[in-house]
Design a protein around this motif. Structure first.
Motif, PDB file in Angstrom:
ATOM      1  N   GLN A 114      38.111  51.693  41.882  1.00  0.00           N
ATOM      2  CA  GLN A 114      38.776  52.501  40.856  1.00  0.00           C
ATOM      3  C   GLN A 114      40.107  51.834  40.527  1.00  0.00           C
ATOM      4  N   SER A 115      40.292  51.550  39.256  1.00  0.00           N
ATOM      5  CA  SER A 115      41.499  50.843  38.839  1.00  0.00           C
ATOM      6  C   SER A 115      42.438  51.773  38.068  1.00  0.00           C
ATOM      7  N   SER A 116      43.725  51.590  38.304  1.00  0.00           N
ATOM      8  CA  SER A 116      44.719  52.385  37.568  1.00  0.00           C
ATOM      9  C   SER A 116      44.935  51.852  36.167  1.00  0.00           C
ATOM     10  N   SER A 125      37.702  53.802  36.330  1.00  0.00           N
ATOM     11  CA  SER A 125      39.139  54.081  36.259  1.00  0.00           C
ATOM     12  C   SER A 125      39.464  55.098  37.348  1.00  0.00           C
ATOM     13  N   TYR A 126      40.707  55.071  37.805  1.00  0.00           N
ATOM     14  CA  TYR A 126      41.084  56.019  38.860  1.00  0.00           C
ATOM     15  C   TYR A 126      41.065  57.442  38.326  1.00  0.00           C
ATOM     16  N   ILE A 142      37.892  51.495  46.656  1.00  0.00           N
ATOM     17  CA  ILE A 142      38.897  50.430  46.624  1.00  0.00           C
ATOM     18  C   ILE A 142      39.778  50.681  45.408  1.00  0.00           C
ATOM     19  N   LEU A 143      41.044  50.872  45.681  1.00  0.00           N
ATOM     20  CA  LEU A 143      41.970  51.276  44.619  1.00  0.00           C
ATOM     21  C   LEU A 143      42.733  50.059  44.126  1.00  0.00           C
ATOM     22  N   ALA A 144      42.497  49.731  42.862  1.00  0.00           N
ATOM     23  CA  ALA A 144      43.065  48.514  42.290  1.00  0.00           C
ATOM     24  C   ALA A 144      44.116  48.838  41.247  1.00  0.00           C
ATOM     25  N   ALA A 145      44.907  47.832  40.923  1.00  0.00           N
ATOM     26  CA  ALA A 145      45.949  47.905  39.886  1.00  0.00           C
ATOM     27  C   ALA A 145      47.102  48.833  40.253  1.00  0.00           C
TER      28      ALA A 145
END
Ligand code: UDP
Length: 250
Positions: A114-116, A125-126, A142-145
């Motif tokens: 999940q990306s911010s 997207s988060y 996995i939290l990205a950005a």
């Protein structure tokens, strides 16, 4: 008469933490001091993560991007706006997240990135509730950005998301045993500190995490455990509440 078969039921060890946020720096995914990703390092981390999901622990991983670039440094080096550099840094974390996702899936661990910053074709997207739902279903998120905004780091993102999703702890992975009074790789007199309060870290300006991250953990009562993720078994020890690294709490 045939003997009744007795099946031994393996009981899971009691975990101290049920939901954890693991913060990995980009450096942890590459060779020390090197550029880019090292497959062996990523697979080793995946193994550590799986060793705790097997215990039923919910894991969110916040990945850094320093193995590619850090915003402020790159901006001054190539003479671009600092905010642009930070966006570049956030995109670097997405590269790391995708590598870790593959390594986890290779060993049979379901994951979601999940990306911010929305990157629709590569990852989700988060979304706060969806993140929690994935974790409840046993998927590693996995939290990205980072936070999706410039001028902060992924340490702050880890503290923020931990507070937001109600994580029991933040695990901060480092390349030494825990927190020392100075850098033990440079200073032989550096003393290991097994237990600290948030105030100790802030007052003594100990290099653990960004001060804003420590402050956020304090305000939300989220303890931090700092330990060496490169040592096999450390993540499991941390989850079980055994002695490993440095524990920071109120
Ligand atoms: N970054 C950002 N906002 C965030 C998280 C990260 O702007 O919420 C940028 C920042 O430039 C940072 C870079 O992304 O230097 C890489 O993240 P970080 O330095 O936290 O990576 P690490 O040191 O953990 O590898």
């Amino acid at each position: 008469m045939a003997k009744k078969k007795t099946t031994k039921r393996r009981t899971r060890p009691q975990c101290k933490f049920r939901r954890v946020i693991l913060k990995i720096s980009g450096e942890g995914l590459g060779r020390p001091g090197g550029f880019g990703i090292d497959g062996e390092a990523v697979r080793r981390i995946a193994g550590e993560v799986v060793s705790v999901t097997e215990l039923g622990v919910q894991v969110g991983v916040v990945v850094g991007g320093g193995n590619f670039l850090r915003g402020a440094t790159v901006a001054s080096k190539i003479n671009i706006k600092e905010s642009t550099g930070h966006y570049m840094g956030m995109l670097a974390t997405v590269i790391n997240a995708l590598a870790l996702q593959d390594a986890l899936e290779e060993v049979g661990q379901a994951t979601r990135v999940q990306s911010s910053i929305t990157i629709q074709r590569a990852c989700e997207s988060y979304i706060h509730r969806r993140c929690i739902r994935h974790m409840e279903k046993g998927r590693v998120v996995i939290l990205a950005a980072g936070t999706g905004r410039p001028f902060v780091t992924t340490d702050t993102a880890a503290a923020l998301v931990a507070a937001e999703i109600g994580a029991d702890v933040v695990f901060k992975a480092t390349n030494v045993d825990g927190v020392y009074t100075a850098d033990p790789k440079k200073d032989k007199r550096a003393e290991f500190l097994p237990e600290l309060t948030y105030n100790d870290v802030i007052d003594q300006r100990l290099k653990v995490m960004d001060m804003s991250a420590v402050d956020m953990c304090e305000r939300n009562g989220v303890p931090i455990v700092v330990f060496d993720l490169a040592k096999s078994g450390n993540m499991r020890k941390a989850v079980l509440g055994r002695k490993v690294g440095t524990r920071i709490h109120g």
